[in-house]
Design an enzyme around this catalytic site. Structure first.
Site: not given
Ligand code: DIG
Ligand code: MN
Ligand code: MN
Length: 392
Positions: A59, A62, A93, A186, A188, A222, A225, A250, A260, A262, A292
């Site tokens: 991102h 980030d 990406m 994406e 969710k 994802e 999700h 993802d 979530d 992950d 992810d």
């Protein structure tokens, strides 16, 4: 000579991680970080130490903190670029953080405030440029804050129109600036908002066709999700593949009925993980396979590396089981038996005409005979499970 481990990942696998995944510091809604914050260059080095990683995603924030000065930003980019060169990692990406800063507390592209919506578009344009600066070809949009906690606060029809306005503007920007990005939406269902707009990948598959440049836009399903929404991830990805819209994926894992999580890929729902790997393998998906996900809060960075290794290793192990499934004579024999085609009917139903409609209406189908056909699905699923459990 030591036998090569068949499950060792290589860049050809196109496994990627986000800066925010292996850089996750273990903070959760009920606890402070358990790991120190690593700068982007160090995270790239860590992925280099893991080995076999193709790329790293980010991102905007980030990489460049939202309040960084221009000189701080330049230094961060220099260090990041050097680490990429040293490790050979790519940046396939990039995406925008439109969910952390309080300004997006009521959404970004679907905020009730026109100025917030415009700022979100501006932030995304800058983040697209940043991603392209590091070679990104795919741009993900995850609308973590696009939604409601109370239906009283937002008109769902208007929200779609605001989202479309932003996407059409950004598609035109992509063309105008010749950035060459493919956009991947994406979905969710919830978290951090109580109800996120476009809750599942299917919502976006419908939405894309209403855009000015649908050819530029696909999806980034994802695993966790869709599982949160109680859906069958291999079936979701199958729809995206069939629509030619699987631009990115993802990978992670999730236990039903929870936040979530992950989780590390394949650590919970390995049957769905197997059939997902089978789908991507059978249809020769050539895009990045992005984990992810993040390590347990209890992990130190040595264990974070194990998390990254395990993610890729499980994928490779499942690939080897897909090969076994596809070569298994008993399984393939059953698959040939259960699918029954009929050339005459294919010609009739495949292309409408008055004649074919008349012929179909005049046909006599024996329901009882059709219903009596054996379908050995217990036998087939047991054989599939025996491949997954490693005894076939
Ligand atoms: C969460 O699953 C989202 C964010 O991490 C990011 O915007 C996107 C990219 O993988 N996934
Ligand atoms: Mn997630
Ligand atoms: Mn994601």
């Amino acid at each position: 000579m030591a036998k090569k481990d068949p499950f060792t990942p290589t860049a050809a696998d196109k496994f990627t991680f986000g800066l925010w995944t292996v850089g996750n510091t273990g903070r959760d809604p009920f606890g402070e970080p358990t790991r120190s914050k690593l700068d982007p260059a160090r995270i790239v080095e860590l992925l280099g130490e893991v080995g076999g990683v193709y790329g790293v995603n980010f991102h905007d924030n980030d990489l460049i903190p939202i309040d960084a000065t221009p000189s701080e930003a330049e230094q961060i980019k220099r260090d990041f670029r050097k680490a990429l060169r040293r490790t050979g990692l790519k940046v396939p990406m990039a995406t925008t953080n439109l969910f952390s800063d309080p300004v997006f507390k009521d959404g970004a592209f679907t905020s009730n405030d026109a100025q917030v919506r415009a700022y979100a578009i501006q932030k995304t344009m800058r983040a697209m440029e940043l991603g392209v600066e590091f070679g990104a070809k795919i741009y993900v949009f995850w609308g973590g804050r696009e939604g409601t906690d109370s239906n009283a606060t937002k008109d769902p029809v208007q929200a779609v129109r605001w989202f479309r306005e932003a996407m059409n503007f950004l598609c035109k920007y992509n063309l105008d600036r010749k950035l060459g990005l493919k956009f991947a939406l994406e979905a969710k269902p919830n978290e951090p908002r109580g109800h996120i707009f476009a809750p599942v990948t299917g919502s976006y598959l419908g939405f894309i066709s209403t855009l000015d440049h649908p050819e530029m836009v696909g999806v980034n399903p994802e695993f966790a999700h869709e599982q949160m929404a109680g859906l069958n991830f291999p079936q979701v990805v199958g729809e995206a593949l069939e629509a030619g819209k699987l631009f990115h994926v993802d990978l992670n894992d999730q236990e039903p009925g929870r936040f979530d999580q992950d989780l590390r890929f394949g650590s919970q729902s390995y049957k769905h993980a197997f059939f997902l790997v089978k789908l991507l393998t059978d249809y020769k998906y050539s895009g990045p396979k992005h984990f992810d996900s993040h390590a347990y809060r209890t992990a130190d960075y040595a264990d974070v590396k194990e998390f990254a290794r395990g993610s890729m290793r499980t994928y490779k192990i499942l690939e080897s089981k897909v090969a076994k499934f596809n070569k298994d004579r008993a399984i393939q024999g059953l698959l040939r038996k259960i699918v029954r085609e009929d050339r005459k009917l294919a010609g009739l139903v495949g292309k409408y005409s008055r004649k074919s409609a008349g012929a179909l209406l005049a046909m006599d189908f024996s329901r009882r005979k059709l219903a009596a056909r054996p379908l050995p699905y217990e036998e087939l699923d047991q054989l599939a499970m025996e491949v997954i459990l490693g005894v076939r």
